[in-house]
Design a protein around this motif. Sequence first.
Motif, PDB file in Angstrom:
ATOM      1  N   ILE A 206       0.233 -17.931   6.909  1.00 21.87           N
ATOM      2  CA  ILE A 206       0.617 -16.845   5.825  1.00 21.87           C
ATOM      3  C   ILE A 206       0.873 -17.452   4.671  1.00 21.87           C
ATOM      4  CG2 ILE A 206       2.698 -15.414   5.005  1.00 21.87           C
ATOM      5  CD1 ILE A 206       3.673 -15.208   8.105  1.00 21.87           C
ATOM      6  N   ARG A 207       1.335 -18.605   4.125  1.00 24.04           N
ATOM      7  CA  ARG A 207       1.234 -19.199   3.051  1.00 24.04           C
ATOM      8  C   ARG A 207      -0.192 -19.488   2.608  1.00 24.04           C
ATOM      9  NH1 ARG A 207       1.144 -24.607   2.222  1.00 24.04           N
ATOM     10  NH2 ARG A 207       1.845 -25.256   4.392  1.00 24.04           N
TER      11      ARG A 207
ATOM     12  N   MET B  39      -3.150 -12.196  13.224  1.00 29.12           N
ATOM     13  CA  MET B  39      -1.736 -12.232  13.419  1.00 29.12           C
ATOM     14  C   MET B  39      -1.217 -10.704  13.774  1.00 29.12           C
ATOM     15  SD  MET B  39      -0.727 -15.042  10.820  1.00 29.12           S
ATOM     16  CE  MET B  39       1.091 -15.025  11.138  1.00 29.12           C
TER      17      MET B  39
ATOM     18  N   ARG C 177       2.862 -10.375  17.337  1.00 34.82           N
ATOM     19  CA  ARG C 177       3.797 -11.361  17.295  1.00 34.82           C
ATOM     20  C   ARG C 177       4.670 -11.363  16.251  1.00 34.82           C
ATOM     21  NH1 ARG C 177       1.319 -16.885  19.759  1.00 34.82           N
ATOM     22  NH2 ARG C 177       0.156 -16.153  21.341  1.00 34.82           N
ATOM     23  N   ILE C 178       5.521 -10.271  16.065  1.00 39.01           N
ATOM     24  CA  ILE C 178       6.368 -10.186  14.881  1.00 39.01           C
ATOM     25  C   ILE C 178       7.738 -10.037  15.208  1.00 39.01           C
ATOM     26  CG2 ILE C 178       4.443  -9.477  13.320  1.00 39.01           C
ATOM     27  CD1 ILE C 178       5.228  -6.527  13.929  1.00 39.01           C
TER      28      ILE C 178
ATOM     29  N   ARG D 132       6.306 -20.943  -3.916  1.00 37.54           N
ATOM     30  CA  ARG D 132       5.198 -20.150  -3.413  1.00 37.54           C
ATOM     31  C   ARG D 132       3.945 -19.783  -4.319  1.00 37.54           C
ATOM     32  NH1 ARG D 132       9.821 -16.370  -1.180  1.00 37.54           N
ATOM     33  NH2 ARG D 132       9.786 -16.895   0.910  1.00 37.54           N
TER      34      ARG D 132
ATOM     35  N   VAL E 150      -1.522 -16.173   1.223  1.00 37.10           N
ATOM     36  CA  VAL E 150      -1.041 -15.882   0.021  1.00 37.10           C
ATOM     37  C   VAL E 150      -1.696 -16.585  -1.157  1.00 37.10           C
ATOM     38  CG1 VAL E 150       0.841 -15.715  -1.463  1.00 37.10           C
ATOM     39  CG2 VAL E 150       0.786 -14.723   0.937  1.00 37.10           C
ATOM     40  N   GLU E 151      -1.809 -18.206  -0.699  1.00 38.27           N
ATOM     41  CA  GLU E 151      -1.906 -18.867  -1.860  1.00 38.27           C
ATOM     42  C   GLU E 151      -3.685 -18.766  -2.267  1.00 38.27           C
ATOM     43  OE1 GLU E 151       1.013 -22.319  -0.693  1.00 38.27           O
ATOM     44  OE2 GLU E 151      -1.038 -22.815  -0.155  1.00 38.27           O
TER      45      GLU E 151
ATOM     46  N   ARG F 178       2.544 -20.119  12.244  1.00 33.64           N
ATOM     47  CA  ARG F 178       2.339 -18.872  11.459  1.00 33.64           C
ATOM     48  C   ARG F 178       2.823 -18.916  10.084  1.00 33.64           C
ATOM     49  NH1 ARG F 178       2.322 -14.406  15.109  1.00 33.64           N
ATOM     50  NH2 ARG F 178       3.530 -13.048  13.769  1.00 33.64           N
ATOM     51  N   GLU F 179       3.774 -19.806   9.718  1.00 32.54           N
ATOM     52  CA  GLU F 179       4.279 -19.601   8.424  1.00 32.54           C
ATOM     53  C   GLU F 179       3.264 -20.207   7.556  1.00 32.54           C
ATOM     54  OE1 GLU F 179       8.473 -20.495   7.805  1.00 32.54           O
ATOM     55  OE2 GLU F 179       7.968 -21.185   5.869  1.00 32.54           O
TER      56      GLU F 179
ATOM     57  N   LEU G 272      -5.063 -11.800   7.633  1.00 35.13           N
ATOM     58  CA  LEU G 272      -4.093 -11.869   8.490  1.00 35.13           C
ATOM     59  C   LEU G 272      -3.991 -11.018   9.913  1.00 35.13           C
ATOM     60  CD1 LEU G 272      -0.899 -12.700   6.247  1.00 35.13           C
ATOM     61  CD2 LEU G 272      -2.332 -14.433   7.535  1.00 35.13           C
TER      62      LEU G 272
END
Lengths: 224, 199
Positions: free
Chosen positions: A161-162, A218, A223-224, A69, A165-166, A157-158, A215
Amino acid sequence: MGSYPNPIRPENFMSFPQLFRGQSVVYNVATMAIENDLDLMLRVRDGDTVSFEILLRRYRLPMVSYFRRMVRDQGLAEDLAQEVFLRVYKSRERYQPGAKFTTWLYRIATNLALNAIRDRKDEVSGTPGDDSDGGTEFERFIDPQPTVEQRLVQGDRERLIRQAVEALPENQRAAVLLHKYQEVDYRQIARILRVSESAVKSLLFRAYETLRIRLEPMLREGRI
Amino acid sequence: MKCLETEKLIGYAYRLLDEPAASLVRAHLGDCPRCREIVEQHGRLDAVLSEWKTEEPSPEFDARVRLAVEAQKSRSNAWAFRHWQWTRGLALASLAVLIIAGVVWFARGHLGVSDSSRVAEQKPRQAMGAQAPAQVANLHSLAVPGDGSLRPVQAVHGNKSAVGFTNEDKVTQALEDYDLAANFDLLSELPKGEPRVAN
């Protein structure tokens, strides 16, 4: 809150033949019991390789995922995680049980990760036009709404998110990753990053608020 | 109603506040839909972030770590062996120097002067002894005239030395000094109280 699995799981222990090689059964069963990291590390300091194996099994996943990560590169992440364990082993004789073992471990890991990020930044800045970096893709993502919708539809989605964060500054990213994914207490994060507790809180406030804004599509989607 | 600072709301959402501060926020959220929405958004964000799953390391990761540790162990052992060799060599050399120094100290201090050094010191004196007759003859020449008859120096030269000693006095003094120098070691080695052997 927090998705990180408990590292002390049966599958994280070594196989029986491996464990009992050259050691008495009673000793190894005792060692295999849930012991605190400090005791294990003190045994490693005294030359006990079984205790080192247990620490390796216990922290291989947290270390590798933390580096993945942090540095975005799977190969590099494993190299850095390996380097952490090697440094733990090298400095076993000088180990002083002053702080929590995980504080020491994550401090080594964070220093390595930040150095790797800076080294790579230097390399990237030396090669203009290279936009394979996630940041560029992220900038495309945060701007136009349709692209976000498309990506969400694609089930990406992942990755979003990545990328969010990055795109955080290094210290904020380290603080969020330690807090959210490694489940490290903010007081401990302060010791890992060598900053005050209020500085850690400030890093986390800014990071989480930035992530909330980035985000937001999202979050709105629900959609969680 | 005045909304709370965003930091407090985020701190509440991520459990970064102590209990008194958290209860204040909790009480406020009951009355403030805007602040409640922010906290709920952060709750959703937390759930969204959890979608980023942890991936297992590659199967060869553990083996790689073990190999690296083994290599480190070998390097450490090799270094320790070299270090031990150097230390052992240094210790042996130091021991040898100490033994030699001890032997020399014992020979010089415990036995006084060694036989060899005594012989070496006596040799010049024996040489002096061999030269003695010539020196004595020289001294005698001051007092003994060519015909061999013994006369006072004053008679030969007809005067006294500047300090008031006659040549004969000088001769006597010189002979005594010579004897003293030649026999000093022998005299010093004689046991106390033992009568001196007459020449």
